[in-house]
Design a protein around this motif. Structure first.
Motif, PDB file in Angstrom:
ATOM      1  N   ALA A  32       0.890  -1.291   0.136  1.00 40.47           N
ATOM      2  CA  ALA A  32       0.178  -0.052   0.098  1.00 40.47           C
ATOM      3  C   ALA A  32       1.017   1.174  -0.093  1.00 40.47           C
ATOM      4  O   ALA A  32       0.441   2.221  -0.732  1.00 40.47           O
ATOM      5  CB  ALA A  32      -0.871  -0.104   1.164  1.00 40.47           C
ATOM      6  N   THR A  36       0.758   4.146  -3.061  1.00 45.19           N
ATOM      7  CA  THR A  36       0.508   5.650  -2.952  1.00 45.19           C
ATOM      8  C   THR A  36       1.565   6.576  -2.978  1.00 45.19           C
ATOM      9  O   THR A  36       1.689   7.567  -3.598  1.00 45.19           O
ATOM     10  CB  THR A  36       0.084   6.010  -1.181  1.00 45.19           C
ATOM     11  OG1 THR A  36      -1.533   5.688  -1.313  1.00 45.19           O
ATOM     12  CG2 THR A  36       0.310   7.507  -0.771  1.00 45.19           C
ATOM     13  N   THR A 229      -1.963   3.799   4.024  1.00 42.95           N
ATOM     14  CA  THR A 229      -2.134   4.745   2.874  1.00 42.95           C
ATOM     15  C   THR A 229      -2.180   6.147   3.495  1.00 42.95           C
ATOM     16  O   THR A 229      -1.465   6.934   2.762  1.00 42.95           O
ATOM     17  CB  THR A 229      -3.360   4.624   2.036  1.00 42.95           C
ATOM     18  OG1 THR A 229      -3.490   3.141   1.500  1.00 42.95           O
ATOM     19  CG2 THR A 229      -3.731   5.685   1.073  1.00 42.95           C
TER      20      THR A 229
END
Length: 280
Positions: A32, A36, A229
């Protein structure tokens, strides 16, 4: 929303680091973070602290990396490539936390130093159970949190770290004070799990002032990796020179948008989705 600036293609972008565990299902952890970070336009580097065996239904295996290897990854990257900010995620043991803290001291990383450090204190399962052994929790409280530029726990993690059960604004402020008292420069008590509130209220505290950040609560069962995130987006903004409050504001907008387009995956819990950035 306001996006982070990008350098022209062919020029070296801002660099950041994530120090965390993998997610073989791709929804959380380093996976994750990298999604991002890439979509924020930065160059992401890693220090892998653990390898998990997991899918949308949960974690079925967990394999820590030797602490010296974790620290050596940090040293190898930072002394050569350089970074503007870093974050931690799941650090599997007290020994790994100690190694990360030791390397951070050598590399000028953390609270009061040249490189900001975001500590996402991953220590609770999705059901709120403690993931780290007691000795690791002691290292988290006594060694890692004190060097954090910012700590970003969810409410289950707040309870495990401070013993405070956050149920409203008063207890949220109490928890923020307790986290700051452990040594973090800034504490962010996230309100995503505060289901009694129709919005999602996060509370940021620097030891003097409280800053409340709210966003609409997104009605989705697919929020795997939301905390990772958020912390990754904060790290990217800090590397760009944003203040902590402005970095958190950016990241909250980023994760809110990512929740709004989250998707189902497998037979269980789907991930937040920062791929919306590809269409902007």
């Amino acid at each position: 929303m306001q996006l982070l600036p990008r350098v022209p293609l062919g020029q070296t972008p801002i660099r950041v680091m994530t120090i965390a565990g993998t997610d073989s299902g791709g929804g959380a952890g380093i996976n994750a973070d990298l999604r991002t970070m890439a979509l924020c336009g930065v160059h992401a580097t890693v220090a892998v602290a653990a390898v998990t065996v997991q899918n949308s239904l949960g974690v079925s295996g967990f394999h820590p990396i030797p602490p010296t290897v974790v620290a050596d990854q940090m040293r190898s990257v930072i002394t050569d490539i350089g970074i503007g900010a870093a974050k931690t995620g799941m650090l599997a043991s007290g020994e790994i936390i100690d190694a990360v803290v030791g390397a951070a001291g050598e590399l000028d990383l953390g609270h009061g130093r040249a490189i900001p450090l975001v500590v996402d204190p991953v220590c609770a399962s999705m059901h709120g159970d403690q993931l780290l052994a007691d000795e690791a929790m002691d290292s988290l409280r006594g060694k890692l949190i004190p060097i954090a530029t910012l700590i970003t726990p969810n409410l289950d993690e707040v309870r495990l770290i401070t013993g405070i059960d956050v149920t409203d604004r008063v207890s949220q402020e109490k928890a923020a004070r307790a986290l700051h008292a452990l040594g973090a420069q800034w504490a962010l008590v996230k309100g995503g799990h505060l289901r009694s509130d129709p919005n999602s209220p996060d509370l940021l505290f620097d030891g003097t002032d409280f800053i409340e950040l709210t966003a609409p609560r997104i009605d989705t069962g697919h929020d795997h990796g939301a905390g990772d995130t958020l912390a990754a987006a904060i790290t990217c903004a800090l590397a760009h020179g944003y203040s902590v409050p402005d970095a958190v504001r950016f990241a909250k907008s980023w994760v809110t948008k990512s929740l709004s387009v989250a998707y189902p995956l497998g037979a269980g819990h789907g991930p937040v989705n920062p791929l919306w950035r590809l269409e902007v």
